[in-house]
Write a protein that holds these residues in place. Structure first.
Motif, mmCIF file in Angstrom:
data_model
loop_
_atom_site.group_PDB
_atom_site.id
_atom_site.type_symbol
_atom_site.label_atom_id
_atom_site.label_comp_id
_atom_site.label_asym_id
_atom_site.label_seq_id
_atom_site.Cartn_x
_atom_site.Cartn_y
_atom_site.Cartn_z
ATOM 1 N N TYR A 122 0.863 -1.181 0.000
ATOM 2 C CA TYR A 122 0.000 0.000 0.000
ATOM 3 C C TYR A 122 0.905 1.237 0.000
ATOM 4 C CZ TYR A 122 -3.778 -3.128 1.578
ATOM 5 O OH TYR A 122 -4.701 -4.153 1.689
ATOM 6 N N LEU A 123 0.767 2.098 -1.007
ATOM 7 C CA LEU A 123 1.656 3.254 -1.126
ATOM 8 C C LEU A 123 1.272 4.401 -0.199
ATOM 9 C CD1 LEU A 123 2.280 3.407 -4.977
ATOM 10 C CD2 LEU A 123 3.614 2.253 -3.202
ATOM 11 N N GLN A 124 0.132 4.299 0.444
ATOM 12 C CA GLN A 124 -0.266 5.284 1.450
ATOM 13 C C GLN A 124 -0.291 6.703 0.868
ATOM 14 O OE1 GLN A 124 -0.997 3.506 4.151
ATOM 15 N NE2 GLN A 124 -1.920 5.166 5.321
ATOM 16 N N GLY A 125 -0.725 6.801 -0.399
ATOM 17 C CA GLY A 125 -0.839 8.110 -1.033
ATOM 18 C C GLY A 125 0.471 8.698 -1.516
ATOM 19 N N ASN A 126 1.557 7.928 -1.442
ATOM 20 C CA ASN A 126 2.881 8.431 -1.814
ATOM 21 C C ASN A 126 3.239 7.941 -3.217
ATOM 22 O OD1 ASN A 126 5.569 9.159 -2.038
ATOM 23 N ND2 ASN A 126 6.116 8.543 0.037
ATOM 24 N N LEU A 148 1.094 -2.678 -6.525
ATOM 25 C CA LEU A 148 1.262 -1.420 -5.808
ATOM 26 C C LEU A 148 -0.033 -0.639 -5.953
ATOM 27 C CD1 LEU A 148 4.852 -0.367 -6.945
ATOM 28 C CD2 LEU A 148 4.184 -1.348 -4.737
ATOM 29 N N THR A 149 -0.626 -0.267 -4.837
ATOM 30 C CA THR A 149 -1.843 0.537 -4.869
ATOM 31 C C THR A 149 -1.601 1.838 -4.141
ATOM 32 O OG1 THR A 149 -4.156 0.708 -4.183
ATOM 33 C CG2 THR A 149 -2.734 -0.707 -2.842
ATOM 34 N N ILE A 150 -2.107 2.928 -4.693
ATOM 35 C CA ILE A 150 -1.963 4.237 -4.066
ATOM 36 C C ILE A 150 -2.781 4.329 -2.785
ATOM 37 C CG2 ILE A 150 -3.873 5.382 -5.257
ATOM 38 C CD1 ILE A 150 -0.327 6.814 -4.591
ATOM 39 N N GLU A 151 -3.695 3.375 -2.602
ATOM 40 C CA GLU A 151 -4.580 3.394 -1.432
ATOM 41 C C GLU A 151 -3.789 3.248 -0.131
ATOM 42 O OE1 GLU A 151 -7.854 3.982 -1.473
ATOM 43 O OE2 GLU A 151 -7.644 4.290 -3.622
ATOM 44 N N ASN A 152 -4.434 3.679 0.943
ATOM 45 C CA ASN A 152 -3.866 3.437 2.266
ATOM 46 C C ASN A 152 -4.641 2.313 2.939
ATOM 47 O OD1 ASN A 152 -6.280 4.591 3.154
ATOM 48 N ND2 ASN A 152 -5.338 6.531 3.679
ATOM 49 N N THR A 153 -4.143 1.870 4.050
ATOM 50 C CA THR A 153 -4.850 0.879 4.852
ATOM 51 C C THR A 153 -4.693 1.267 6.308
ATOM 52 O OG1 THR A 153 -5.083 -1.488 5.342
ATOM 53 C CG2 THR A 153 -2.866 -0.674 4.963
ATOM 54 N N GLY A 154 -5.704 1.027 7.096
ATOM 55 C CA GLY A 154 -5.718 1.563 8.459
ATOM 56 C C GLY A 154 -5.524 0.510 9.524
ATOM 57 N N GLY A 155 -5.620 0.973 10.768
ATOM 58 C CA GLY A 155 -5.708 0.082 11.901
ATOM 59 C C GLY A 155 -4.418 -0.505 12.415
ATOM 60 N N THR A 156 -3.268 0.011 11.983
ATOM 61 C CA THR A 156 -2.030 -0.569 12.498
ATOM 62 C C THR A 156 -0.910 0.477 12.530
ATOM 63 O OG1 THR A 156 -0.567 -2.495 12.374
ATOM 64 C CG2 THR A 156 -1.263 -1.500 10.278
ATOM 65 N N ASP A 157 0.292 0.054 12.930
ATOM 66 C CA ASP A 157 1.281 1.000 13.454
ATOM 67 C C ASP A 157 1.948 1.903 12.426
ATOM 68 O OD1 ASP A 157 1.409 0.368 16.396
ATOM 69 O OD2 ASP A 157 1.781 -1.631 15.602
ATOM 70 N N GLU A 217 19.665 8.100 -1.637
ATOM 71 C CA GLU A 217 18.755 9.079 -1.041
ATOM 72 C C GLU A 217 17.768 8.376 -0.119
ATOM 73 O OE1 GLU A 217 18.631 8.578 -4.458
ATOM 74 O OE2 GLU A 217 20.211 10.009 -4.972
ATOM 75 N N LYS A 218 17.178 9.151 0.774
ATOM 76 C CA LYS A 218 16.087 8.629 1.585
ATOM 77 C C LYS A 218 14.860 8.400 0.695
ATOM 78 C CE LYS A 218 15.897 11.881 4.793
ATOM 79 N NZ LYS A 218 17.036 12.780 4.469
ATOM 80 N N ILE A 219 13.896 7.654 1.212
ATOM 81 C CA ILE A 219 12.644 7.414 0.485
ATOM 82 C C ILE A 219 11.904 8.743 0.302
ATOM 83 C CG2 ILE A 219 10.383 6.290 0.632
ATOM 84 C CD1 ILE A 219 12.646 4.385 -0.049
ATOM 85 N N PRO A 220 11.358 9.005 -0.902
ATOM 86 C CA PRO A 220 10.636 10.270 -1.129
ATOM 87 C C PRO A 220 9.485 10.457 -0.137
ATOM 88 C CG PRO A 220 10.990 9.105 -3.202
ATOM 89 C CD PRO A 220 11.396 8.166 -2.115
ATOM 90 N N ARG A 221 9.269 11.714 0.235
ATOM 91 C CA ARG A 221 8.251 12.033 1.236
ATOM 92 C C ARG A 221 7.079 12.799 0.628
ATOM 93 N NH1 ARG A 221 11.037 13.361 7.073
ATOM 94 N NH2 ARG A 221 12.425 11.536 7.100
ATOM 95 N N LYS A 222 5.918 12.576 1.216
ATOM 96 C CA LYS A 222 4.756 13.376 0.883
ATOM 97 C C LYS A 222 4.869 14.735 1.566
ATOM 98 C CE LYS A 222 1.860 10.438 2.734
ATOM 99 N NZ LYS A 222 0.611 9.745 3.147
ATOM 100 N N GLU A 223 3.948 15.630 1.214
ATOM 101 C CA GLU A 223 3.875 16.909 1.909
ATOM 102 C C GLU A 223 3.553 16.680 3.377
ATOM 103 O OE1 GLU A 223 1.235 21.051 1.717
ATOM 104 O OE2 GLU A 223 1.163 19.586 0.071
ATOM 105 N N LEU A 224 4.176 17.461 4.241
ATOM 106 C CA LEU A 224 3.925 17.305 5.675
ATOM 107 C C LEU A 224 2.458 17.556 5.993
ATOM 108 C CD1 LEU A 224 6.950 19.031 7.459
ATOM 109 C CD2 LEU A 224 6.353 16.618 7.539
ATOM 110 N N PRO A 225 1.870 16.729 6.849
ATOM 111 C CA PRO A 225 0.472 16.980 7.246
ATOM 112 C C PRO A 225 0.380 18.210 8.150
ATOM 113 C CG PRO A 225 1.384 15.114 8.447
ATOM 114 C CD PRO A 225 2.409 15.506 7.425
ATOM 115 N N LYS A 226 -0.789 18.804 8.157
ATOM 116 C CA LYS A 226 -1.060 19.913 9.070
ATOM 117 C C LYS A 226 -1.232 19.368 10.482
ATOM 118 C CE LYS A 226 -1.403 23.222 5.891
ATOM 119 N NZ LYS A 226 -0.881 22.452 4.723
ATOM 120 N N PRO A 227 -0.952 20.189 11.500
ATOM 121 C CA PRO A 227 -1.163 19.718 12.875
ATOM 122 C C PRO A 227 -2.616 19.274 13.104
ATOM 123 C CG PRO A 227 0.062 21.769 12.853
ATOM 124 C CD PRO A 227 -0.390 21.548 11.443
#
Length: 227
Positions: A122-126, A148-157, A217-227
């Motif tokens: 799950y790519l978690q939107g990345n 590889l799916t752009i979707e996320n999955t919930g309920g775990t760490d 390089e480190k793994i590419p990052r998404k935009e930082l979430p808002k607080p």
């Protein structure tokens, strides 16, 4: 009686003079529901992650980045182990004031969906990691790991890391009877584990962790979430 929960962590130290202060993490959760022994949720995930690290140690690799395994507690109560680790080391998602370690972690990989084969990630939107993970999955396509799916999955760490903008991923697994029989029930026992699938999963995880540790390089990052 000690009412606290404890995480268990271990490392393979990095060796690159520039990159050894950076970290690749992998993990699963140690706690389980008391109806059975928690074999698929999540002893299976912990066993795979420990075996992945054992494989890397047995090969005597000298990773450029430090590899850190975490076995979380308190996941079933609300991801408490991983959430508090992230809050203490990287950032509080309520404030998003980044600590120095936030910049030093490349990625976190999680396994917590039972005993089934790994089929992908799950790519978690990345979206930026798609070509990277595609190339890393290529050697395992004949094992069925190619999705590889752009979707996320919930309920775990992995969500604890994703919540503060750290690349964090859960592997896609065959469902088997996880949702229909073993998950949070008194059927979650050792006889519902598929040993060969877990062995294959450990190989795939070890490869992903190794590639992340060795990458320039480190793994590419998404935009930082808002607080």
């Amino acid at each position: 009686m000690d009412l606290k929960a404890y995480n268990v962590l271990a490392e393979i130290p990095g060796t690159d003079p520039t990159l050894k202060s950076e970290v690749v993490m992998l993990g699963g959760h140690l706690d389980s529901w008391h109806g059975a022994t928690g074999a698929t949720d999540n002893a299976a995930g912990c066993a795979v992650m420990m075996e992945a690290v054992r494989i890397l140690k047995a090969l005597n690799i000298q990773p450029r980045r430090t590899i850190r395994i975490a076995l979380w507690s308190g996941e079933e109560e609300g991801l408490y182990g991983s959430r508090n680790y992230v809050k203490n080391h990287f950032a509080d998602p309520a404030k998003m004031e980044l600590m120095p370690e936030h910049e030093k972690i490349s990625a976190y990989y999680n396994l917590d969906n039972g005993s089934g084969k790994i089929r992908g990630v799950y790519l978690q939107g990345n979206q930026q990691v798609r070509p990277v993970f595609n190339s890393w999955l290529a050697p395992f396509n004949d094992m069925g790991a190619k999705t590889l799916t752009i979707e996320n999955t919930g309920g775990t760490d992995h969500l604890s890391f994703d919540a503060v903008g750290i690349p964090a991923f859960q592997f896609i697994q065959d469902k088997l009877e996880y949702d229909t029989r073993t998950h949070h029930t008194n059927m979650d026992t050792y006889d519902h584990l598929v040993a060969d699938d877990l062995k294959e999963a450990a190989i795939i995880v070890a490869s992903f962790v190794y590639n992340t540790a060795q990458r320039d390089e480190k793994i590419p990052r998404k935009e930082l979430p808002k607080p």
